[in-house]
Design an enzyme around this catalytic site. Structure first.
Site, short mmCIF file in Angstrom:
data_model
loop_
_atom_site.label_atom_id
_atom_site.label_comp_id
_atom_site.label_asym_id
_atom_site.label_seq_id
_atom_site.Cartn_x
_atom_site.Cartn_y
_atom_site.Cartn_z
N GLY A 1 34.70 -34.75 -11.73
CA GLY A 1 35.90 -34.14 -11.19
C GLY A 1 36.96 -34.01 -12.26
O GLY A 1 38.16 -34.14 -12.00
N GLY B 1 43.81 -32.16 -11.99
CA GLY B 1 44.41 -33.29 -11.28
C GLY B 1 44.14 -34.64 -11.92
O GLY B 1 44.18 -34.80 -13.15
N ILE B 2 43.88 -35.63 -11.08
CA ILE B 2 43.67 -37.00 -11.55
C ILE B 2 42.45 -37.08 -12.45
O ILE B 2 42.44 -37.82 -13.44
CB ILE B 2 43.52 -37.95 -10.34
CG1 ILE B 2 44.82 -37.99 -9.53
CG2 ILE B 2 43.16 -39.36 -10.81
CD1 ILE B 2 44.69 -38.71 -8.21
N ASP C 1 32.42 -31.30 -13.94
CA ASP C 1 33.18 -30.60 -12.91
C ASP C 1 32.35 -29.44 -12.38
O ASP C 1 31.35 -29.04 -12.99
CB ASP C 1 34.51 -30.08 -13.46
CG ASP C 1 35.53 -29.81 -12.35
OD1 ASP C 1 36.15 -30.78 -11.89
OD2 ASP C 1 35.68 -28.65 -11.95
N ASP D 1 38.98 -26.70 -19.72
CA ASP D 1 39.34 -27.05 -21.08
C ASP D 1 39.91 -28.47 -21.17
O ASP D 1 40.69 -28.78 -22.08
CB ASP D 1 40.33 -26.04 -21.67
CG ASP D 1 41.59 -25.92 -20.83
OD1 ASP D 1 41.73 -26.64 -19.82
OD2 ASP D 1 42.46 -25.10 -21.20
N GLY E 1 36.78 -34.54 -5.51
CA GLY E 1 36.95 -34.51 -4.07
C GLY E 1 37.55 -33.18 -3.65
O GLY E 1 38.17 -32.49 -4.45
N SER F 1 41.28 -42.71 -0.97
CA SER F 1 42.59 -42.22 -0.52
C SER F 1 43.15 -43.18 0.51
O SER F 1 42.40 -43.82 1.26
CB SER F 1 42.45 -40.83 0.10
OG SER F 1 43.65 -40.44 0.73
N TYR G 1 38.59 -35.22 6.42
CA TYR G 1 38.93 -35.78 5.11
C TYR G 1 39.06 -37.30 5.21
O TYR G 1 38.53 -38.04 4.36
CB TYR G 1 40.22 -35.18 4.58
CG TYR G 1 40.62 -35.72 3.23
CD1 TYR G 1 40.03 -35.24 2.06
CD2 TYR G 1 41.57 -36.72 3.10
CE1 TYR G 1 40.38 -35.74 0.81
CE2 TYR G 1 41.94 -37.23 1.86
CZ TYR G 1 41.33 -36.74 0.73
OH TYR G 1 41.68 -37.25 -0.50
N LYS H 1 36.69 -40.22 3.25
CA LYS H 1 37.22 -41.28 2.40
C LYS H 1 36.97 -42.66 2.99
O LYS H 1 36.78 -43.64 2.27
CB LYS H 1 38.71 -41.05 2.13
CG LYS H 1 38.98 -39.80 1.29
CD LYS H 1 38.25 -39.84 -0.06
CE LYS H 1 38.64 -38.69 -0.96
NZ LYS H 1 37.99 -38.74 -2.28
#
Length: 261
Positions: A12, A16-17, A36, A41, A77, A117, A156, A160
């Site tokens: 991932g 983001g994170i 991913d 990049d 996610g 989460s 969701y 999680k």
């Protein structure tokens, strides 16, 4: 004597994170494999593409990366605005396949850190319902399980909750068989490209309430050091733990409220 270069897999890593995690370890001199769904990049040593909805793609990825890895940071996610099947297949089933497949590729003393989460809050009370999902090990079984659930319950959150329950149950066996620790990090609302999706699926009013209570949403920079810690020797005796990184929003809920100062 120079320390050996750390070897990190970040799943991932495109945004983001996950992107922040890969970039952080890369800047620290680690060999980083950034995985991913799409080309990106993100700063890393090498990049691979993988669709976590495709079990064969996960097998092919893991068959081609070798062993001796120090850490799997599984950050990938999708939000609750995605189709229910995709949410469960990426956030739960794809994560499960990747984590279990990585265990023999991690060195003794290595670690798995999965990003869950605070939306998983209450997973302990849903264990009887989640048992059926944890017994589902392919796409058809996952979709069949979901078809029998209350469609009003946020998928969701279910995904999680299953991720936390799976990691908690896996941790003792992973430690005993492979010498690998397994923990989860559960962020609160975080400023990432999919925050708008969470406002849509969870309600902007709810997320604004969280923000008002603790002062701001998290940033990826708040989460990455926690992933680093749980994946490091400094957390060498932390196993099977779900660590909330939410500015303290959730904690008072289980403590009967907040103190006034």
């Amino acid at each position: 004597m120079a320390q050996p270069q750390r070897r990190i897999v970040v799943v991932g890593a495109g945004s983001g994170i996950g992107a922040a995690t890969a970039a952080h370890f890369h800047a620290a001199g680690a060999h980083v494999l950034a995985v991913d769904l799409r080309d990106n990049d993100t700063p890393a040593t090498e990049h691979r593409r993988c669709d976590l909805r495709d079990g064969a793609a996960i097998e092919a990825l893991l068959a081609g990366i070798g062993d001796g890895w120090d850490l799997l940071a599984h950050v990938a996610g999708v939000p609750g605005t995605a189709p229910a099947g995709d949410v469960l297949e990426v956030n739960y089933l794809g994560m499960r396949r990747t984590v279990t497949g990585m265990l023999p590729l991690l060195r003794t003393g290595g670690a798995v850190v999965t990003v869950a989460s605070v939306a998983a809050l209450g997973w302990q009370q849903r264990i009887p319902e989640l048992e059926g999902l944890l017994a589902a090990t392919d796409e058809a079984a996952v979709r069949a399980w979901q078809a029998g659930q209350d469609p009003a319950y946020p998928v969701y959150s279910t995904s999680k909750q299953a991720a936390v329950l799976f990691a908690t149950r896996l941790a003792p066996a992973a430690w005993q068989k492979y010498g690998v620790r397994v923990n989860t990090v559960s962020p609160g609302p975080t400023e990432t490209p999919i925050l708008g999706d969470f406002e849509t699926s969870m309600g902007k009013e709810l997320l604004d309430t969280v923000k008002a209570t603790v002062g701001r949403h998290a940033t990826a920079a708040d989460i990455v050091p926690v992933i680093e810690f749980l994946g490091s020797p400094a957390a060498g005796w932390v196993n099977g733990h779900d660590l909330h990184v939410d500015g303290g929003f959730v904690a008072p809920m289980s403590a009967g409220g907040r103190l006034a100062l």
